[in-house]
Design a protein around this motif. Structure first.
Motif, mmCIF file in Angstrom:
data_model
loop_
_atom_site.group_PDB
_atom_site.id
_atom_site.type_symbol
_atom_site.label_atom_id
_atom_site.label_comp_id
_atom_site.label_asym_id
_atom_site.label_seq_id
_atom_site.Cartn_x
_atom_site.Cartn_y
_atom_site.Cartn_z
ATOM 1 N N VAL A 409 0.845 -1.203 0.000
ATOM 2 C CA VAL A 409 0.000 0.000 0.000
ATOM 3 C C VAL A 409 0.879 1.251 0.000
ATOM 4 O O VAL A 409 0.685 2.178 -0.793
ATOM 5 C CB VAL A 409 -0.952 -0.001 1.220
ATOM 6 C CG1 VAL A 409 -1.539 1.390 1.452
ATOM 7 C CG2 VAL A 409 -2.070 -1.032 1.024
ATOM 8 N N LEU A 410 1.873 1.275 0.883
ATOM 9 C CA LEU A 410 2.715 2.467 0.996
ATOM 10 C C LEU A 410 3.613 2.639 -0.228
ATOM 11 O O LEU A 410 3.766 3.746 -0.752
ATOM 12 C CB LEU A 410 3.562 2.408 2.277
ATOM 13 C CG LEU A 410 2.764 2.583 3.582
ATOM 14 C CD1 LEU A 410 3.659 2.338 4.801
ATOM 15 C CD2 LEU A 410 2.130 3.969 3.663
ATOM 16 N N ALA A 411 4.205 1.540 -0.697
ATOM 17 C CA ALA A 411 5.094 1.621 -1.867
ATOM 18 C C ALA A 411 4.322 2.105 -3.083
ATOM 19 O O ALA A 411 4.784 2.988 -3.820
ATOM 20 C CB ALA A 411 5.749 0.266 -2.128
ATOM 21 N N LYS A 413 1.540 3.803 -3.082
ATOM 22 C CA LYS A 413 1.139 5.193 -2.832
ATOM 23 C C LYS A 413 2.274 6.155 -3.204
ATOM 24 O O LYS A 413 2.049 7.266 -3.675
ATOM 25 C CB LYS A 413 0.783 5.354 -1.347
ATOM 26 C CG LYS A 413 0.377 6.738 -0.926
ATOM 27 C CD LYS A 413 -1.031 7.066 -1.390
ATOM 28 C CE LYS A 413 -1.347 8.547 -1.186
ATOM 29 N NZ LYS A 413 -2.617 8.894 -1.830
ATOM 30 N N GLU A 414 3.503 5.720 -2.957
ATOM 31 C CA GLU A 414 4.660 6.571 -3.268
ATOM 32 C C GLU A 414 5.152 6.380 -4.710
ATOM 33 O O GLU A 414 6.197 6.903 -5.086
ATOM 34 C CB GLU A 414 5.794 6.321 -2.256
ATOM 35 C CG GLU A 414 5.401 6.743 -0.838
ATOM 36 C CD GLU A 414 6.533 6.632 0.197
ATOM 37 O OE1 GLU A 414 7.619 6.137 -0.162
ATOM 38 O OE2 GLU A 414 6.296 7.042 1.345
ATOM 39 N N LEU A 416 6.302 3.670 -6.140
ATOM 40 C CA LEU A 416 7.481 2.807 -6.259
ATOM 41 C C LEU A 416 7.051 1.342 -6.377
ATOM 42 O O LEU A 416 7.171 0.540 -5.442
ATOM 43 C CB LEU A 416 8.416 3.035 -5.071
ATOM 44 C CG LEU A 416 8.987 4.459 -4.973
ATOM 45 C CD1 LEU A 416 9.729 4.674 -3.662
ATOM 46 C CD2 LEU A 416 9.907 4.776 -6.155
ATOM 47 N N ALA A 417 6.558 1.003 -7.550
ATOM 48 C CA ALA A 417 5.996 -0.329 -7.773
ATOM 49 C C ALA A 417 7.048 -1.425 -7.644
ATOM 50 O O ALA A 417 6.734 -2.554 -7.262
ATOM 51 C CB ALA A 417 5.345 -0.393 -9.154
ATOM 52 N N GLY A 418 8.297 -1.092 -7.953
ATOM 53 C CA GLY A 418 9.372 -2.075 -7.833
ATOM 54 C C GLY A 418 9.576 -2.499 -6.386
ATOM 55 O O GLY A 418 9.936 -3.653 -6.101
ATOM 56 N N HIS A 419 9.371 -1.575 -5.477
ATOM 57 C CA HIS A 419 9.444 -1.890 -4.053
ATOM 58 C C HIS A 419 8.328 -2.862 -3.673
ATOM 59 O O HIS A 419 8.554 -3.853 -2.978
ATOM 60 C CB HIS A 419 9.305 -0.613 -3.206
ATOM 61 C CG HIS A 419 10.530 0.260 -3.184
ATOM 62 N ND1 HIS A 419 11.073 0.824 -4.315
ATOM 63 C CD2 HIS A 419 11.311 0.677 -2.151
ATOM 64 C CE1 HIS A 419 12.144 1.551 -3.976
ATOM 65 N NE2 HIS A 419 12.302 1.475 -2.670
ATOM 66 N N ARG A 421 6.714 -4.879 -5.589
ATOM 67 C CA ARG A 421 6.873 -6.171 -6.255
ATOM 68 C C ARG A 421 7.905 -7.055 -5.550
ATOM 69 O O ARG A 421 7.724 -8.266 -5.432
ATOM 70 C CB ARG A 421 7.289 -5.933 -7.708
ATOM 71 C CG ARG A 421 7.165 -7.156 -8.561
ATOM 72 C CD ARG A 421 7.111 -6.792 -10.020
ATOM 73 N NE ARG A 421 8.442 -6.416 -10.512
ATOM 74 C CZ ARG A 421 8.666 -6.111 -11.799
ATOM 75 N NH1 ARG A 421 7.665 -6.089 -12.677
ATOM 76 N NH2 ARG A 421 9.869 -5.807 -12.198
ATOM 77 N N ALA A 422 9.003 -6.422 -5.098
ATOM 78 C CA ALA A 422 10.053 -7.209 -4.436
ATOM 79 C C ALA A 422 9.494 -7.912 -3.194
ATOM 80 O O ALA A 422 9.893 -9.039 -2.872
ATOM 81 C CB ALA A 422 11.221 -6.303 -4.055
#
Lengths: 430, 430
Positions: A409-411, A413-414, A416-419, A421-422
């Motif tokens: 949710v937070l990633a 929102k910011e 940063l989809a790569g975050h 996904r990891a």
């Protein structure tokens, strides 16, 4: 002659004192000079170090390292009472600073999650020690021993070679007593450059501490980022809080002990007693007459010395906290009961007998302190300046599954989809 | 396309990577611009702040403070799952950082001598929060909560006003959840100047933390000394240690999670397995295809991404300690048993499931970390960055008499007779 008297609101008094220092006019030229020296040392290494030493110190070096023979000989030359006093100071510095050793921690906030912080000493530290009259063996102990207690693996010292080849014996003895591993007879900006970037002979350090002239201070600022540095110290300061009944002779002597450092030194008395202020002022000029460094101290007292008149004890503390002095004396009989009113100061000296020089030399508290009002956010040099606090964390697959939703949710929102996904990948895959 | 492969000695690899950043060519012009802005704000206060806000942000401000109504409205606008995730992150940050609270100490090394250190929170702290796409609610929590735990009395936030008047709701909610007292809708160098020197509306702070663009970073450097600052962050970095048998998809995803930050981001894999390196490289380019921030991540991976081949686990750690990465993943099954080999890193992620974004968002460890190799001497932001360690010492007259001889010997040796006299006087007089 007289000292300047001030009274009024905190902001009026701060404005009148102007703690902030102005950059000297020739700083830009110095910046360029120093930058060129650093670049030369990075490119040519030892050769550049030797050339600058010849140019600035007038000394031709064969070996950059001060030999064991020279150090042994210093122990033969030093006055026994000086060595004894250094050893006594060392013991007190060790016993005080050992309290500053930090422990790491570890916690397990939920099943499958471990978090912690480990305390790791720096690997290599360089301590700069000026030459000439500003060459203080007490400062060698104050800079080296906290690093030693922290567990720094290698501590090296840089100091300019004396023209006549005869080192200050007390400096070499203090270095050896404190546990310095290697002493380089290199000073100035070339020493800072060599410490930061290394040469054929000198291994680069992780942090540089210690006082120095403008070349050294400018070089430290320029290499900051490549290595850590301590704060760049401004003029020395003392602030004294005292009321009617205090001994004017003691207070005058303590004001002068700061004033004798250099003509920029700052000495402030904050009191609610006009009579005490007048008595101290009179004593200052009387005692000045017999002071060996009279000229320096007198200029400092006349130009920067202040007697600040407050209307109450509470106002005295408000003013002093705003000044945030490097050294603070509370010359009250029951000084300890006022300690909780101190919000900003480098080091506090409690009671009429605790003269500030006790801290400079023997008490064991550090004398490398924040100046120019920086005690609002900075502290005395200590063990904490020579360690890293390394965080660590471990999540099991199950713990990641529990946390994954909130992280995604937070990633996302910011942006940063790569975050996201990891983390999501850890849930799904084996 | 491919990543760069490196192998060789530590110094060869460090030279190839060149962690050190070059100063941009236009830095001197920026220095001058920023210096002028700071001077204007010091002279004209609020008026200058408003004029720069109009010039740089295109917004005409009536009030510098973000109103309570706007903050209340943000709580209405925010997606419930985002608020919930922020609250969860807050709890974890609080529980982790509470372990960092330091205790003071006091000791009585001999009769009549008392020494101690008290821990005092900073009085006022300013947190900068960038606008636009670099506006991260998670960073608000990471910067504010350690100050809150330290006991900082007043925490204020500075963030540029949005052109359309609509703030990022998550930023305002995070600020309120973290306990920010006042939010100023002021950004850029003018915000840093106002925070350092104060204006009619804004009271000056003691320390400024938080990320920002080049204007903000340059301004922070210029006001350093007047106020404290955190470190100026360089590009984000990850270093991953992994051996044959690790999951290449996990490692590739974690490398990309750094690479997507910006085109200067740095992602390193250090391994003793050529096969693993090849598999990770292949995965990186496969996963890149479906990454929303593909262009950014791809440039970062191609230009700064490195696969570093070592000959043993011991060499892997030697190399990684020399790189001193901001984020370090040890992707071993038994990672915890290697923790004591870590000497330099900002934050360590242990085991194959502990993906670095877990620490960015939820674990509770701080995500404000030392970059560009500065983890050799610097640490994650923490409670220790928001306190002062104030020394204190008290000597009775009898204790001064005992210490006086050694103090006078050292003071006289250093040529500071005024120091010796201040102490000698305590012996002699009543």
């Amino acid at each position: 002659m007289n000292m300047t008297w001030l009274t009024g609101s905190v902001s009026e008094i701060l404005d009148a004192i102007m703690l902030e220092e102005k950059e000297p006019k020739d700083q830009a030229a110095l910046d360029n000079n120093v930058s060129a020296i650093i670049q030369e040392v990075r490119t040519l290494g030892d050769q550049a170090v030797k050339e600058y030493t010849e140019e600035f110190d007038g000394v031709t070096l064969d070996d950059l390292i001060v030999s064991e023979d020279i150090i042994t000989e210093a122990f033969e030359r030093i006055e026994p009472e000086v060595q004894q006093a250094l050893e006594c100071a060392k013991e007190n510095i060790l016993s005080y600073h050992t309290h500053q050793l930090e422990q790491g921690f570890i916690d397990f906030p939920q099943t499958g999650v471990m978090r912690g912080q480990k305390i790791v000493p720096l690997t290599r530290v360089g301590v700069y020690v000026p030459g000439g009259t500003a060459s203080y063996p007490s400062s060698v102990l104050m800079n080296v021993l906290p690093a030693k207690i922290a567990g720094v693996k290698e501590i090296v010292m840089f100091t300019p070679p004396p023209k006549d080849g005869v080192f200050n014996a007390a400096i070499l003895v203090a270095a050896r007593l404190a546990g310095v591993d290697t002493i380089y007879q290199v000073g100035g900006a070339q020493a800072i450059a060599a410490a930061a970037y290394g040469t054929q002979t000198i291994r680069p350090v992780d942090k540089i501490v210690g006082p120095g002239n403008r070349f050294v201070a400018t070089a430290k600022k320029q290499v900051f980022g490549k290595v850590g540095i301590d704060m760049i110290a401004g003029p020395s300061e003392i602030g004294i809080l005292a009321q009617a009944g205090a001994n004017p002779a003691y207070l005058a002597a303590d004001l002068l002990s700061q004033a004798e450092h250099d003509t920029f030194a700052r000495a402030f008395l904050v009191t609610d007693s006009k009579e005490l202020g007048e008595a101290v002022e009179k004593e200052v000029f009387a005692q000045l007459q017999t002071l060996p460094r009279k000229e320096i101290a007198q200029q400092a007292i006349v130009e920067q010395g202040k007697i600040i008149l407050a209307s109450s004890v509470s106002e005295m503390f408000t003013l002093m906290n705003a000044l945030a002095p490097e050294h603070l004396e509370i010359a009250f009989e029951d000084a300890m009961s006022y300690l909780d009113q101190v919000e900003n100061a480098g080091s506090v000296f409690l009671g009429p007998f605790t003269s500030e020089p006790i801290g400079d030399y023997l008490a064991g508290t550090n004398h490398v302190l924040p100046t120019s009002g920086t005690a609002r956010f900075a502290s005395a040099l200590g063990v904490h300046d020579f360690v890293k606090r390394i965080q660590y964390v471990s999540y099991t697959k199950e713990a990641v599954q529990q946390a994954s939703q909130a992280i995604q949710v937070l990633a996302n929102k910011e942006g940063l989809a790569g975050h996201a996904r990891a983390v999501a990948m850890r849930e799904e895959q084996k």
